[in-house]
Design an enzyme around this catalytic site. Structure first.
Site, short mmCIF file in Angstrom:
data_model
loop_
_atom_site.label_atom_id
_atom_site.label_comp_id
_atom_site.label_asym_id
_atom_site.label_seq_id
_atom_site.Cartn_x
_atom_site.Cartn_y
_atom_site.Cartn_z
N SER A 281 0.92 -1.12 -0.01
CA SER A 281 -0.09 0.05 0.05
C SER A 281 1.09 1.40 0.01
O SER A 281 2.05 1.11 0.60
CB SER A 281 -0.92 -0.02 1.21
OG SER A 281 -1.41 1.26 1.40
N TYR B 262 -1.70 -0.26 10.32
CA TYR B 262 -1.82 -0.88 8.95
C TYR B 262 -0.54 0.12 8.09
O TYR B 262 0.34 -0.75 7.43
CB TYR B 262 -3.10 -0.08 8.20
CG TYR B 262 -3.26 -0.31 6.87
CD1 TYR B 262 -3.67 -1.53 6.62
CD2 TYR B 262 -3.03 0.48 5.93
CE1 TYR B 262 -3.85 -1.89 5.23
CE2 TYR B 262 -3.01 0.16 4.42
CZ TYR B 262 -3.51 -0.92 4.23
OH TYR B 262 -3.85 -1.31 2.79
#
Ligand SMILES: NC(=O)c1ccc[n+]([C@@H]2O[C@H](COP(=O)([O-])OP(=O)(O)OC[C@H]3O[C@@H](n4cnc5c(N)ncnc54)[C@H](OP(=O)(O)O)[C@@H]3O)[C@@H](O)[C@H]2O)c1
Length: 257
Positions: A132, A145
């Site tokens: 990501s 995350y």
């Protein structure tokens, strides 16, 4: 050697947006695709659609993962399963942190640990990690995350060193926002509401764009390693600088547009 020489693939997160599109694309390219996820209904839909082999599994269950890959010869591993959480560490439960580490990082390491030796022995293989932009930029997403995706950025680089000398390739695909149901899952809202909030009116990459990137990385000659593909919406830019001014108890935030 080209894409067509890869015969088998294992795709995690195949019941979700990107994994589904990647599994479908690899099937279209003629590979036997092992499609992993927990949602049995979605996996059987995918199996009916394209002939992927469905495996209902929790990727954080290392024992089950070990049993599943036993005896499988996998040429292409795609780590796409992922979970995310809203808010910051201050709003986190213990589960929020543990699940993100388990799925986004620990499971990926185990899949690589289990499948890399076979690839090295056969002198051929490809590991694709869907990370990501959160792994490369800090933008105030959930800290766990960011941390797991940054770790997977490092893992992707490190795997190249571990596999050095063998014709095993490693590609990290680092997306920005892509139109999938992940935001509905993250915020525990209806997919239609998430669509309105995150996608309607925006020009967003689709899962097919991610499948295109995977196809490109796999399709280059074996002597080429595509290490990192950062794939963001044109109209999404990370960065910026904010400075806070404290005036008594008041916090005045300033920053560029
Ligand atoms: N969409 C975006 O904007 C975006 C941006 C940057 C990066 N990413 C990353 O891209 C990857 C794919 O995301 P996506 O957008 O396709 O999300 P998605 O549609 O929500 O799919 C997530 C997938 O992960 C699987 N998964 C989650 N926990 C699992 C577990 N414990 N065991 C097995 N499977 C599990 C889900 O399977 P089940 O539902 O069957 O459990 C689902 O197939 C993720 O790693 C995500 O972090 C997404």
């Amino acid at each position: 050697m080209a894409f067509s020489d890869y015969r088998t693939a294992l795709v995690t997160g195949a019941s979700g947006g990107m994994g589904w599109a990647i599994a479908e694309r690899l099937r279209a390219k003629g590979l036997v695709v092992h499609a992993l996820g927990r949602n049995e209904t979605k996996l059987s839909e995918l199996a009916t659609l394209c002939g992927a082999v469905p495996h209902v599994i929790d990727v954080s269950d290392t024992e089950a993962v070990t049993a599943l890959v036993e005896g499988l010869e996998i040429d292409v591993l795609v780590n796409s399963a992922g979970v995310s959480r809203p808010g910051s560490l201050l709003q986190s439960t213990a589960f929020d942190i543990d699940e993100q580490i388990d799925v986004n990082l620990r499971a990926c390491l185990h899949f690589a640990r289990l499948l890399l030796p076979g690839m090295m022995q056969r002198d051929s293989g490809h590991i694709v990690n869907i990370t990501s932009m959160a792994g490369l930029y800090e933008f105030g997403g959930h800290i766990a995350y960011h941390a797991t995706k940054a770790a997977m950025h490092s893992v992707s680089r490190q795997l190249r060193i571990d596999a050095f000398g063998r014709r095993v390739r490693v590609t990290e695909i680092s997306p920005g926002r892509v139109e999938t149901d992940i935001f509905a899952t993250v915020e525990k809202i209806d997919p239609a509401e998430a669509k309105r909030k995150y996608f309607e009116g925006f020009e967003m990459p689709q899962t097919s764009d991610i499948a295109d990137a995977v196809e490109y990385a796999l399709g280059t000659p074996q002597y080429v390693n595509i290490g990192l593909i950062e794939l963001l919406p044109t109209l999404q830019v990370p960065g910026g600088l904010r400075t806070a001014k404290r005036v008594g108890d008041e916090v005045i935030l300033t920053g560029n547009k």
